[in-house]
Design a protein around this motif. Structure first.
Motif, PDB file in Angstrom:
ATOM      1  N   PRO A   1       0.765  -1.028  -0.002  1.00 52.22           N
ATOM      2  CA  PRO A   1       0.200  -0.048  -0.123  1.00 52.22           C
ATOM      3  C   PRO A   1       0.891   1.231   0.031  1.00 52.22           C
ATOM      4  N   LYS A   2       1.969   1.226   0.815  1.00 52.37           N
ATOM      5  CA  LYS A   2       2.548   2.589   0.677  1.00 52.37           C
ATOM      6  C   LYS A   2       3.411   2.805  -0.560  1.00 52.37           C
ATOM      7  N   ASP A   3       3.657   1.738  -1.260  1.00 53.17           N
ATOM      8  CA  ASP A   3       4.117   2.123  -2.675  1.00 53.17           C
ATOM      9  C   ASP A   3       3.098   2.329  -3.661  1.00 53.17           C
ATOM     10  N   VAL A   4       1.838   1.938  -3.413  1.00 58.44           N
ATOM     11  CA  VAL A   4       0.745   2.359  -4.250  1.00 58.44           C
ATOM     12  C   VAL A   4       0.437   3.809  -4.025  1.00 58.44           C
TER      13      VAL A   4
ATOM     14  N   LEU B   1       3.050   5.896  -5.660  1.00 62.08           N
ATOM     15  CA  LEU B   1       2.794   5.995  -7.211  1.00 62.08           C
ATOM     16  C   LEU B   1       1.672   6.799  -7.617  1.00 62.08           C
ATOM     17  N   THR B   2       0.572   6.558  -7.051  1.00 62.57           N
ATOM     18  CA  THR B   2      -0.528   7.252  -7.602  1.00 62.57           C
ATOM     19  C   THR B   2      -1.207   8.446  -6.679  1.00 62.57           C
ATOM     20  N   GLY B   3      -0.412   8.796  -5.727  1.00 64.74           N
ATOM     21  CA  GLY B   3      -0.964   9.987  -4.933  1.00 64.74           C
ATOM     22  C   GLY B   3      -1.970   9.888  -4.295  1.00 64.74           C
ATOM     23  N   ARG B   4      -2.528   8.727  -3.821  1.00 62.49           N
ATOM     24  CA  ARG B   4      -3.735   8.276  -3.101  1.00 62.49           C
ATOM     25  C   ARG B   4      -3.197   8.250  -1.647  1.00 62.49           C
ATOM     26  N   SER B   5      -4.219   8.467  -0.914  1.00 59.81           N
ATOM     27  CA  SER B   5      -3.982   8.107   0.622  1.00 59.81           C
ATOM     28  C   SER B   5      -3.592   6.539   0.964  1.00 59.81           C
ATOM     29  N   TYR B   6      -3.126   6.328   2.006  1.00 60.84           N
ATOM     30  CA  TYR B   6      -2.694   4.910   2.349  1.00 60.84           C
ATOM     31  C   TYR B   6      -3.902   4.120   2.277  1.00 60.84           C
ATOM     32  N   ASP B   7      -5.074   4.725   2.779  1.00 59.49           N
ATOM     33  CA  ASP B   7      -6.222   3.587   3.037  1.00 59.49           C
ATOM     34  C   ASP B   7      -6.859   3.554   1.673  1.00 59.49           C
ATOM     35  N   ALA B   8      -6.813   4.518   0.645  1.00 59.25           N
ATOM     36  CA  ALA B   8      -7.458   4.303  -0.682  1.00 59.25           C
ATOM     37  C   ALA B   8      -6.618   3.355  -1.433  1.00 59.25           C
TER      38      ALA B   8
ATOM     39  N   LYS C   1      -4.930   0.807  -0.122  1.00 55.55           N
ATOM     40  CA  LYS C   1      -5.205  -0.622   0.467  1.00 55.55           C
ATOM     41  C   LYS C   1      -6.414  -0.956  -0.483  1.00 55.55           C
ATOM     42  N   ARG C   2      -7.403  -0.146  -0.414  1.00 53.31           N
ATOM     43  CA  ARG C   2      -8.504  -0.669  -1.291  1.00 53.31           C
ATOM     44  C   ARG C   2      -8.281  -0.956  -2.541  1.00 53.31           C
ATOM     45  N   LEU C   3      -7.369  -0.181  -3.366  1.00 47.86           N
ATOM     46  CA  LEU C   3      -7.178  -0.598  -4.580  1.00 47.86           C
ATOM     47  C   LEU C   3      -6.460  -1.572  -4.928  1.00 47.86           C
ATOM     48  N   LEU C   4      -5.379  -2.226  -4.093  1.00 44.30           N
ATOM     49  CA  LEU C   4      -4.947  -3.374  -3.772  1.00 44.30           C
ATOM     50  C   LEU C   4      -5.794  -4.520  -3.622  1.00 44.30           C
ATOM     51  N   ARG C   5      -6.823  -4.231  -2.690  1.00 49.81           N
ATOM     52  CA  ARG C   5      -7.768  -5.358  -2.659  1.00 49.81           C
ATOM     53  C   ARG C   5      -8.584  -5.569  -3.845  1.00 49.81           C
ATOM     54  N   GLN C   6      -8.751  -4.376  -4.631  1.00 45.03           N
ATOM     55  CA  GLN C   6      -9.665  -4.622  -5.934  1.00 45.03           C
ATOM     56  C   GLN C   6      -8.708  -5.385  -6.892  1.00 45.03           C
ATOM     57  N   VAL C   7      -7.449  -5.045  -7.073  1.00 45.07           N
ATOM     58  CA  VAL C   7      -6.542  -5.906  -7.888  1.00 45.07           C
ATOM     59  C   VAL C   7      -6.560  -7.123  -7.473  1.00 45.07           C
ATOM     60  N   ARG C   8      -6.458  -7.477  -6.338  1.00 43.61           N
ATOM     61  CA  ARG C   8      -6.140  -8.879  -5.725  1.00 43.61           C
ATOM     62  C   ARG C   8      -7.567  -9.568  -6.234  1.00 43.61           C
ATOM     63  N   GLN C   9      -8.780  -9.215  -6.091  1.00 42.84           N
ATOM     64  CA  GLN C   9     -10.029  -9.726  -6.209  1.00 42.84           C
ATOM     65  C   GLN C   9     -10.057  -9.992  -8.007  1.00 42.84           C
ATOM     66  N   THR C  10      -9.716  -8.949  -8.692  1.00 45.96           N
ATOM     67  CA  THR C  10      -9.787  -9.135 -10.242  1.00 45.96           C
ATOM     68  C   THR C  10      -8.772 -10.203 -10.579  1.00 45.96           C
TER      69      THR C  10
ATOM     70  N   ALA D   1      10.521   0.729 -12.717  1.00 46.69           N
ATOM     71  CA  ALA D   1      11.577   1.819 -12.790  1.00 46.69           C
ATOM     72  C   ALA D   1      11.366   2.807 -11.428  1.00 46.69           C
ATOM     73  N   ALA D   2      10.059   3.252 -11.298  1.00 43.55           N
ATOM     74  CA  ALA D   2       9.792   4.085 -10.257  1.00 43.55           C
ATOM     75  C   ALA D   2      10.012   3.502  -8.855  1.00 43.55           C
ATOM     76  N   LEU D   3       9.541   2.329  -8.978  1.00 45.66           N
ATOM     77  CA  LEU D   3       9.286   1.628  -7.632  1.00 45.66           C
ATOM     78  C   LEU D   3      11.005   1.008  -7.364  1.00 45.66           C
ATOM     79  N   ASN D   4      11.847   0.661  -8.213  1.00 41.85           N
ATOM     80  CA  ASN D   4      13.111   0.501  -8.018  1.00 41.85           C
ATOM     81  C   ASN D   4      14.087   1.345  -7.868  1.00 41.85           C
TER      82      ASN D   4
END
Length: 66
Positions: free
Chosen positions: A8-11, A14-21, A23-32, A59-62
């Motif tokens: 979540p911290k990486d996302v 990368l996206t400029g979203r809050s930490y909680d948002a 986490k929700r995005l990663l949950r959606q990715v996991r479900q999909t 590249a941004a992550l590494n």
């Protein structure tokens, strides 16, 4: 060694979203992706879901990890 898993911290960075948002995005990715709760999300999974370019995200992550 390059990182391939996103947290979540990486996302949030990368996206400029809050930490909680992020986490929700990663949950959606996991479900999909059909992964069970708690499974790791790869850069490929994330990019497939969001439409972002995998090489740019990697590249941004590494670069951030240095």
């Amino acid at each position: 060694m390059p990182r391939i898993c996103l947290y979540p911290k990486d996302v949030a960075a990368l996206t400029g979203r809050s930490y909680d948002a992020a986490k929700r995005l990663l949950r959606q990715v996991r479900q999909t992706a059909g992964k069970p709760a708690g499974a790791l999300i790869t850069v490929q999974d994330f990019c497939r879901f969001t439409g972002l370019d995998a090489s740019e995200v990697s590249a941004a992550l590494n670069h951030k990890a240095k």
